[in-house]
Enzyme design. Structure first.
Site, mmCIF file in Angstrom:
data_model
loop_
_atom_site.group_PDB
_atom_site.id
_atom_site.type_symbol
_atom_site.label_atom_id
_atom_site.label_comp_id
_atom_site.label_asym_id
_atom_site.label_seq_id
_atom_site.Cartn_x
_atom_site.Cartn_y
_atom_site.Cartn_z
ATOM 1 N N GLU A 80 -9.533 -11.809 4.583
ATOM 2 C CA GLU A 80 -8.349 -10.889 5.858
ATOM 3 C C GLU A 80 -9.254 -11.090 7.323
ATOM 4 O O GLU A 80 -9.805 -9.543 7.808
ATOM 5 C CB GLU A 80 -8.009 -8.946 5.261
ATOM 6 N N ASP A 120 3.659 -5.724 2.499
ATOM 7 C CA ASP A 120 1.916 -4.787 3.060
ATOM 8 C C ASP A 120 1.988 -3.828 3.699
ATOM 9 O O ASP A 120 1.027 -2.627 3.112
ATOM 10 C CB ASP A 120 1.273 -5.823 3.787
ATOM 11 N N HIS A 143 -8.301 -7.926 -1.836
ATOM 12 C CA HIS A 143 -8.096 -8.507 -0.170
ATOM 13 C C HIS A 143 -9.496 -9.190 0.050
ATOM 14 O O HIS A 143 -10.652 -8.705 0.035
ATOM 15 C CB HIS A 143 -8.733 -7.108 0.591
ATOM 16 N N HIS A 193 0.998 -1.085 0.121
ATOM 17 C CA HIS A 193 0.024 0.089 -0.685
ATOM 18 C C HIS A 193 0.835 1.234 0.065
ATOM 19 O O HIS A 193 1.429 2.076 0.775
ATOM 20 C CB HIS A 193 -1.002 0.000 0.951
HETATM 21 FE FE FE2 Z 1 -2.751 -5.033 1.909
#
Ligand code: FE2
Length: 428
Positions: free
Chosen positions: A216, A312, A213, A62
């Site tokens: 999660e 991540d 995603h 990200h």
């Molecule tokens: Fe992520």
């Protein structure tokens, strides 16, 4: 002498071959083998028998949130949900200049660590598309150093957030590469499944890859990966769809997983685990025993599914640490998954290099004749040693040019009658 010609002398390769030379001409690898002849006047890099690996690849990042830790406050609970709420507080305060500056600083760190390809999600749930504009700009600025692939990510939910679908399409129109999603964050299971269907159809229509995603959470009944695989299958998106995180698989019933894995395999799904983040964000609602939360990496691999590891987050609302070091990611991955056999540790190195390259669909990646002359010289003799030491990146090469160097770590003892100034961490 050409700036993108390079002769690398005496290196070991990830497959175990030693004493190899590599000749790169015009930014491509033209020969690999023992005792090659170096063309006259060509730049040389002395490998000293150490490991030459293809560059690190991060399949899940990200970049719009990176290096923002503490803005406007830190995540006290350490949960995914507080991270999302915190990011929501920060979003209205973002400026394009700050986003670009933080992303460029991260790219600087990445290159120094030999990380030359990154798939970054970019939040599209902001009508201004500020982060999208910023990262498109960064993608262009860094392209001679890093392959930056962008995923249109509806962080606040495709169906849950107003304008998310319209904004996601606008982001793709502007040149964002991949379709993202977050089905477990939609309001209901049915909405989650519907979001997967809409997004996969959009990707099929536009000929794009998908990276969601997915699941999660620690909820064993979060099963959107099943829908993702079924949609990939139905739409013929084999090899083009990635399920990221998949942490609910950790908590799922074993019988259900025995049925799920073959479906994922048949659909050609890729899986990405994010060890540093999954081990810190998951299990937060548990007392003891606390679940690890990372997806079933060895079981996915044994089922023939391509699994990569992602970083991540680095210093953002979800995770306060990190430095762009994919060997740290591999090291955490092998600990959490208990993949400590020699073969499994080698596979964990693949999970931050070749497996991720397959997920991104990188062309010309690898240490083969005809591939791009992109590689990293590590202060380690093999991939297990590289992970153990999180080895120094002695030289980082992109298209035949050395773009970063770090001095070798040296041992400190200087005792009479003993060799001094040897490589730190390597057994003599
Ligand atoms: Fe992520």
């Amino acid at each position: 002498m050409n700036a993108d010609d390079l002769f690398v002398r005496n290196v070991a390769l990830p497959d175990g071959r030693s004493g190899q030379d590599v000749l790169a001409l015009g930014g491509r690898i033209v020969a690999i083998g023992p005792a090659l002849a170096a063309p006259a006047g060509i730049a040389e890099l002395d490998g000293r028998g150490l490991l030459l690996a293809p560059p690190f690849v991060d399949a899940h990042f990200h970049m719009d949130a990176t290096l923002s830790v503490g803005l406007p406050r830190v995540n006290e609970s350490g949960t995914l949900l507080e991270g999302i709420a915190l990011w929501g507080e920060l979003k209205p305060m973002l400026t394009q200049e700050a986003l670009v500056e933080r992303a460029l600083q991260y790219c600087d760190w990445a290159v120094a660590k030999g990380l030359l390809a990154i798939r970054s999600h970019v939040d599209v749930c902001d009508d201004r598309l500020l982060a999208v504009e910023a990262l498109l700009h960064v993608r262009e600025r860094v392209k001679s150093y890093i392959d930056l692939q962008l995923v249109a990510f509806p962080q606040d939910g495709l169906l849950r957030a107003p304008n998310a679908l319209a904004n996601l399409k606008r982001a793709l129109d502007k040149g964002v590469d991949v379709v993202g999603g977050i089905p477990h964050f939609e309001r209901t299971m049915a909405d989650g499944a519907e979001s997967v269907r809409i997004l996969c159809e959009l990707a099929a229509e536009r000929g794009l890859r998908v990276d969601m995603h997915c699941d999660e959470s620690d909820d064993p009944l979060s099963r959107h990966v099943e829908t993702l695989a079924a949609e990939a299958q139905r739409l013929g998106l084999h090899g083009r769809v990635t399920g990221s995180h998949l942490t609910s698989m950790h908590s799922m019933d074993n019988y259900y997983v025995s049925k799920l894995l073959p479906l994922m395999r048949e659909a050609g799904l890729h899986a990405v685990a994010n060890p540093l983040i999954n081990i810190t964000l998951q299990g937060r609602h548990d007392t003891y025993p606390k679940r690890r939360g990372m997806t079933r990496v060895p079981e996915l691999m044994a089922a023939g599914i391509n699994v990569g590891f992602g970083h991540d987050c680095v210093m953002d609302p979800w995770y306060p640490l990190g430095s762009g070091d994919m060997l740290e990611v591999a090291q955490m991955g092998l600990h959490v998954a208990q993949m400590t056999s020699q073969a499994q540790m080698r596979v964990c190195f693949d999970a931050v290099t070749v497996n991720n390259a397959r997920i991104l669909g990188l062309e010309g990646y690898g240490l083969e004749v005809g591939c791009n002359a992109d590689f990293v010289l590590l202060q380690a003799r093999d991939v297990v040693e590289a992970i153990r030491l999180r080895a120094v990146r002695l030289a980082v090469v992109r298209r035949g040019r050395v773009i970063a160097r770090t001095p070798a770590a040296r041992a400190a003892l200087d005792l009479p009658g003993r060799p001094s100034a040897v490589d730190w961490g390597l057994l003599r």
